[in-house]
Design an enzyme around this catalytic site. Sequence first.
Site, PDB file in Angstrom:
ATOM      1  N   ASP A 173       3.870   9.391  -0.677  1.00 12.82           N
ATOM      2  CA  ASP A 173       2.668   8.636  -0.315  1.00 12.82           C
ATOM      3  C   ASP A 173       2.423   7.541  -1.340  1.00 12.82           C
ATOM      4  OD1 ASP A 173       0.329   8.061   1.151  1.00 12.82           O
ATOM      5  OD2 ASP A 173      -0.193  10.185   1.315  1.00 12.82           O
TER       6      ASP A 173
ATOM      7  N   HIS B 151       0.809  -1.228   0.000  1.00  8.45           N
ATOM      8  CA  HIS B 151       0.000   0.000   0.000  1.00  8.45           C
ATOM      9  C   HIS B 151       0.836   1.269   0.000  1.00  8.45           C
ATOM     10  CE1 HIS B 151      -4.082  -1.720   0.695  1.00  8.45           C
ATOM     11  NE2 HIS B 151      -3.344  -2.768   1.039  1.00  8.45           N
TER      12      HIS B 151
HETATM   13  P1  ADQ Z   1      -2.930   6.169   4.751  1.00 10.17           P
HETATM   14  O1  ADQ Z   1      -1.506   6.523   5.011  1.00 10.17           O
HETATM   15  O2  ADQ Z   1      -3.778   6.020   5.951  1.00 10.17           O
HETATM   16  O3  ADQ Z   1      -3.063   4.860   3.850  1.00 10.17           O
HETATM   17  P2  ADQ Z   1      -4.695   7.655   2.812  1.00 10.17           P
HETATM   18  O4  ADQ Z   1      -4.597   6.917   1.532  1.00 10.17           O
HETATM   19  O5  ADQ Z   1      -4.792   9.124   2.632  1.00 10.17           O
HETATM   20  O6  ADQ Z   1      -3.474   7.378   3.796  1.00 10.17           O
HETATM   21  O7  ADQ Z   1      -5.979   7.153   3.564  1.00 10.17           O
HETATM   22  C1  ADQ Z   1      -6.381   7.767   4.760  1.00 10.17           C
HETATM   23  C2  ADQ Z   1      -7.856   7.445   5.021  1.00 10.17           C
HETATM   24  O8  ADQ Z   1      -8.157   7.837   6.364  1.00 10.17           O
HETATM   25  C3  ADQ Z   1      -8.781   8.234   4.107  1.00 10.17           C
HETATM   26  O9  ADQ Z   1      -9.862   7.415   3.739  1.00 10.17           O
HETATM   27  C4  ADQ Z   1      -9.244   9.396   4.989  1.00 10.17           C
HETATM   28  O10 ADQ Z   1     -10.539   9.875   4.709  1.00 10.17           O
HETATM   29  C5  ADQ Z   1      -9.213   8.776   6.364  1.00 10.17           C
HETATM   30  N1  ADQ Z   1      -8.955   9.838   7.355  1.00 10.17           N
HETATM   31  C6  ADQ Z   1      -7.868  10.627   7.438  1.00 10.17           C
HETATM   32  N2  ADQ Z   1      -8.030  11.523   8.431  1.00 10.17           N
HETATM   33  C7  ADQ Z   1      -9.235  11.303   8.970  1.00 10.17           C
HETATM   34  C8  ADQ Z   1      -9.994  11.916  10.022  1.00 10.17           C
HETATM   35  N3  ADQ Z   1      -9.553  12.951  10.737  1.00 10.17           N
HETATM   36  N4  ADQ Z   1     -11.190  11.404  10.312  1.00 10.17           N
HETATM   37  C9  ADQ Z   1     -11.681  10.367   9.610  1.00 10.17           C
HETATM   38  N5  ADQ Z   1     -11.029   9.748   8.608  1.00 10.17           N
HETATM   39  C10 ADQ Z   1      -9.816  10.213   8.296  1.00 10.17           C
HETATM   40  C11 ADQ Z   1      -2.129   3.913   3.297  1.00 10.17           C
HETATM   41  C12 ADQ Z   1      -1.023   4.509   2.412  1.00 10.17           C
HETATM   42  C13 ADQ Z   1      -1.640   5.349   1.312  1.00 10.17           C
HETATM   43  C14 ADQ Z   1      -2.635   4.506   0.497  1.00 10.17           C
HETATM   44  C15 ADQ Z   1      -3.617   3.795   1.421  1.00 10.17           C
HETATM   45  C16 ADQ Z   1      -4.494   2.791   0.672  1.00 10.17           C
HETATM   46  O11 ADQ Z   1      -0.129   5.292   3.200  1.00 10.17           O
HETATM   47  O12 ADQ Z   1      -0.633   5.867   0.448  1.00 10.17           O
HETATM   48  O13 ADQ Z   1      -3.359   5.351  -0.369  1.00 10.17           O
HETATM   49  O14 ADQ Z   1      -2.932   3.067   2.443  1.00 10.17           O
HETATM   50  O15 ADQ Z   1      -3.721   1.887  -0.058  1.00 10.17           O
END
Ligand code: ADQ
Length: 518
Positions: free
Chosen positions: A366, A157
């Site tokens: 990311d 991921h």
């Molecule tokens: P993450 O590093 O967690 O995921 P991201 O892909 O942005 O990063 O996903 C974060 C998720 O958490 C999003 O769905 C977002 O809406 C939710 N989120 C963030 N802050 C929040 C808050 N305050 N309240 C509620 N929800 C919140 C890892 C990898 C990424 C990759 C994903 C999926 O680091 O690069 O895209 O896995 O493969």
Amino acid sequence: MMRLVVVSNRVTMPERGEKVAAGGLAVALRSALEEHGGLWFGWSGATKAEPASSVEPIRHGKVTYAVTDLTEAERQSYYLGFANRALWPLMHYRLGLTEFTRTDYAGYLGVNRRFARLLIPLLKPDDIIWIHDYHLIPLAAELRRRGVTNRIGYFHHIPWPPAEVFGALPFSSTLISTMAAYDLIGMQTPNDVANLISGMVALCGAQREGNRVRAGQREAVVQAFPIGIDVEAFRKLAVASMRAATQPIRATTGPLGSRKLVIGVDRLDYSKGIVQRLEAFGTFLRNHPEHRGAVGLLQIAPPSRSDVPEYAELDRMSDEVAGRLNAALGEFDWTPIRVVKKAYSRSALAGLYRRAQVGLVTPMRDGMNLVAKEYVAAQNPEDPGVLILSRFAGAAQQLGEALIVNPFDTHEVAEAIRTALAMPKSERLRRFERLYATISSTDIEWWTSRYLAALSGLDIPSGDIVPPGQPKPLRSTRKSSGNAKPTRDNTLPHASRSAHSKFDPVPAKALPNAPSAG
Ligand code: ADQ
């Protein structure tokens, strides 16, 4: 029909009343499991004194859950130590933050070994096994070592760095060689595919042919599968949330009045570039004082991994920078930056994205970044906001119609904020329609089905992701069903059963041994 077995570090158990974030990866995996009938194996999230020697599967609908606790020592070494203080920074190109100890590495290998021992009695001969993320890199090798010949896939991921960076990790050659125990390795972007393959060639003498890489007696296919979101569900959530004007929306947007809103949403993690983003917003206000009092930045950043010292430091730093900028630039009736350190409901997030004129997504590195896609999905198609996106997010390789920035360049990000706030509606519409078409045609259902079809050996289109600056052909957003499938692309190889069955399981000597603790 083949049964699907998903393995991930954490498993959320409906039986225990644990909630899965609606629209998230966990939902997509659960629906894939329900469709195929399946098993989900992993860590319960809890610790207990003694390591478990077996697991008790629990059935819930068509899905069977099998979870194990970790000991506190395992949580420290496997999870907080090797996974989150060594692999996480390393994979995000942050060698300076990478903390390696042999104790942690031994704990990491030990947990992977125990997962293999606990999983094997639950497997059936025809199961296809899908393992997720960097916590579990050597798991397939551990399964092969114990004679498992099932089809095994892996999805990574987060980013995979170049060999020069990955090679700095002690035991990197051994660890990277275990990747060959998988049949299909999914990465987020072609860049990660290239880094992994060249890393295997450089560090463990693997041979490559196109997207196939062979080490020891095994061969794996490495291919990009950019992860998506449930676009249609998120869009509906945003509409409903704005209509209902729920408390978090009122409380957040009420004091804004007619002011414009710039939004950032991230886990509080140094890879997300939160401190640099706050600084860039300060630079924007300093360089363009006419915007003072007319726009605010809302940064939502719930703490994560607080037991890791680098995260506690980031927590302190973000408060300090926001406090300094607010003191220097704020007025008695206007606070330029608000940092909220809590998780919001998906519905509240969707509504806030829709209210924001600018989505500021500027990670230093990311894997994909789902927030960028959620921001686009939530926009009002009649009057959309503008996405500013780091070129170092995997999403930038698909979303070339965003304003692409270098997050290390504070001035450039500041200027992008100005450009976004001044962008004419016709240009916002043009960019939004292309962005929306891209996220719709590569949504979460597309991702899951495409990966599983490749893993189970069906001949399906590989699809492709779009290089930066080359948007997909325009489709009408309003007509998009969210289920459109990409056209066939024969340039990437498929996993095929016949191509893999000719190789034997990894011999025991090719497997990593736990180094002595110390
Ligand atoms: P993450 O590093 O967690 O995921 P991201 O892909 O942005 O990063 O996903 C974060 C998720 O958490 C999003 O769905 C977002 O809406 C939710 N989120 C963030 N802050 C929040 C808050 N305050 N309240 C509620 N929800 C919140 C890892 C990898 C990424 C990759 C994903 C999926 O680091 O690069 O895209 O896995 O493969």
